[in-house]
Design a protein around this motif. Structure first.
Motif: not given
Ligand SMILES: Nc1ncnc2c1ncn2[C@@H]1O[C@H](COP(=O)(O)OP(=O)(O)O)[C@@H](O)[C@H]1O
Ligand SMILES: [Mg+2]
Lengths: 288, 243
Positions: A182, A185-187
């Motif tokens: 997260k 920047g990973i959803n």
């Protein structure tokens, strides 16, 4: 010699089906770290969707198969979105998620049993006309060849997806450390939703293949779930390659185990394999 | 500092509760462009919670987070898009993945493959040790190397703000010094604003411009690092005299 060849074929075919189930199961486990027991029932969803579209609505069989795969994927995706995601958000433990997934399993299985009857029935159009081939004295049907080819195709596809795409990298990152995934920047919730879709769709496909090879019944998911879970644990839980390895090992042990005895022992042999691994190598073959 | 202040990040009146336990009590903090700020205080004071709150990883009960003086809703995967990088406590590299894969994932939000590869090259210039180890599983690296990798991974996106939790924790003093030298270098070369949580007060006050002192979820002092070094506030807190 004939029996030997036949047992090898049977082992490989069983292994391929278990491998498909273990793949999705491990993919989901890797990303979420809980045992999604509802995974088993996806096979019945796939099988019965095809049954409904071909036998009741008389649709084209290929179209029905595609719908069956997508529908299983959609149900898996929805389970995540409406059951598991809200639980994860409230920091529910993995045990709670496991129980929830078992509840989902039971509920969906009951719905299938209500909508359709509980009889064992096949998806093949006309069984007697099914082509079969004799190799080294063993017999293999056309359906079984399709099982092998599609299993190989799906495994290759998944490997490429995981190693060659941004999506694959995101899955690897989530499997390793979801919070840091997260942070970079990973959803993660979105990716996990897709993982549920893909894993469940593959399980649905496995159920469809079983339906063509032998047949479907509402409770088919439980047996296939156990085999998929055993394959995963034997191979190394969360490890995709391990799951495939475990699946084929299980296929061989099961089929060669009943060489001289009744086929009714198959499940007992599968559980014996599980117990041997739980005692002597609980992390499975591939996990260090 | 002579240059005109430009506030990048602010916390206003932030309170955080874990269950019924208050971890932060109306905390006000800000970070200006180009500066390095330290958060110091004893264990359990709430330092990590501040950084987590900025990333939406702590349950904010009340208060505001502002980015460029506008209120934002802290959502973890969106912070990176804004240009904030966070290196959490405990050297959390992706241990099953290689050094190179760690950097790739650090640059996950860079969608252009060429840009990503170019950035990996640049980062490896800054961190030569990571080039040597680029095919190694990061779980096999030494503590110092892992911390460098965690820092490098955070810098992949060329962030405007870097939040670094306990850079020196568990590292030998010599290695810790190297990490701090890197932090200072990044701040000076790229004007990256940095907020660093550090239990080693000497280290942190030497490289930072300002510092906030936390105790039991409250800010009990804030000043320039030089003044704090000379005052007795820190001593009192760490000796448990200030309640
Ligand atoms: N996930 C959590 N659940 C419950 N309490 C927590 C959690 N994280 C931190 N705390 C509590 O919040 C307080 C502040 O913790 P933390 O911010 O980690 O302190 P520091 O980083 O200054 O050592 C401590 O009392 C800690 O026990
Ligand atoms: Mg901390």
């Amino acid at each position: 010699m004939e029996i030997f060849s036949q047992l090898i074929f049977n082992s490989i075919i069983a292994g391929a089906v278990y491998a498909l189930i273990a793949l999705g199961f491990n993919l989901i486990y890797g990303a979420t770290k809980f045992l999604n027991l509802a995974h088993g029932v996806m096979t019945a969803i796939g099988g019965y969707t095809v049954f409904y579209f071909t036998k009741t609505l008389d649709w084209n069989i290929y179209l029905a198969v595609i719908i069956g795969i997508l529908f299983a994927g959609l149900i898996g995706f929805s389970l995540d979105k409406f059951v598991y995601f809200p639980l994860r958000k409230r920091k529910a433990s993995n045990m709670v998620l496991l129980v929830a997934s078992f509840g989902a399993f039971t509920a969906i299985q009951a719905i299938i049993a209500i909508l359709f009857n509980s009889r064992f029935q096949t998806l093949s159009q006309n069984t007697s006309a099914q082509k079969s081939f004799e190799i080294f004295g063993g017999v293999i049907t056309q359906t079984q060849l399709i099982i092998l080819a599609s299993a190989a195709l799906i495994m290759t596809g998944l490997v490429l997806l995981l190693h060659k795409t941004r999506f694959g990298k995101a899955i690897k990152a989530i499997s390793d450390d979801e919070e840091v995934a997260k942070i970079v920047g990973i959803n993660t919730n979105k990716i996990i939703g897709y993982v549920f879709f893909i894993g469940s769709a593959i399980a649905g496909f496995a159920g469809i293949l079983v339906g063509f090879d032998t047949g479907i019944e509402p409770t088919m998911g439980l047996d296939l779930l156990f085999k998929g879970v055993i394959a995963s644990i034997v191979g190394g839980i969360g490890n995709l390659y391990g799951g495939v390895l475990g699946a084929f090992l299980l296929g061989f042990v099961e089929n060669f185990g009943i060489w001289k005895i009744s086929g009714d022992w198959k499940d007992a042999i599968a559980f014996a394999l599980l117990i041997v691994f739980l005692i002597f190598r609980p992390r499975g073959i591939m996990n260090k | 500092m002579i240059m005109k202040k430009e506030i990048l990040l602010q916390l206003q009146n932030i309170s955080v509760y874990y269950g019924g336990v208050k971890a932060l009590d109306s905390v006000d903090i800000s970070l200006d462009k180009g500066e390095i700020v330290a958060l110091v205080g004893p264990n359990g004071a709430g330092k990590s919670t501040i950084l987590k709150a900025i990333f939406g990883l702590a349950p904010i009960h009340s208060g505001k987070v502002l980015w460029h003086e506008k209120e934002i809703e802290p959502i973890p995967h969106e912070a990176a898009q804004r240009g904030i990088a966070f290196i959490p406590q405990g050297r959390r590299v992706f241990s099953h993945l290689t050094v190179e894969e760690n950097l790739e994932i650090g640059g996950f939000i860079l969608k252009d493959k060429h840009k990503l590869n170019r950035r990996i090259e640049e980062i490896m210039e800054t961190f030569p040790i990571l080039r040597q180890k680029k095919k190694a599983k990061s779980g096999t690296l030494s503590g110092g190397q892992q911390q460098m990798l965690a820092l490098a991974r955070g810098l992949m996106t060329d962030p405007k703000v870097l939040l670094f939790d306990e850079p020196s924790l568990g590292l030998a003093p010599k290695i810790a010094k190297e990490v701090f030298a890197k932090i200072k270098e990044i701040n000076e070369k790229h004007k990256t604003a940095i907020m660093v949580v550090e239990h080693n007060i000497k280290f942190s006050l030497k490289i930072t411009h300002r510092a906030y002192v936390l105790n039991k979820g409250e800010i009990v002092a804030k000043d320039t690092s030089q003044k704090l070094l000379k005052s007795d506030v820190l001593e009192k807190i760490f000796m448990g005299k200030l309640v």
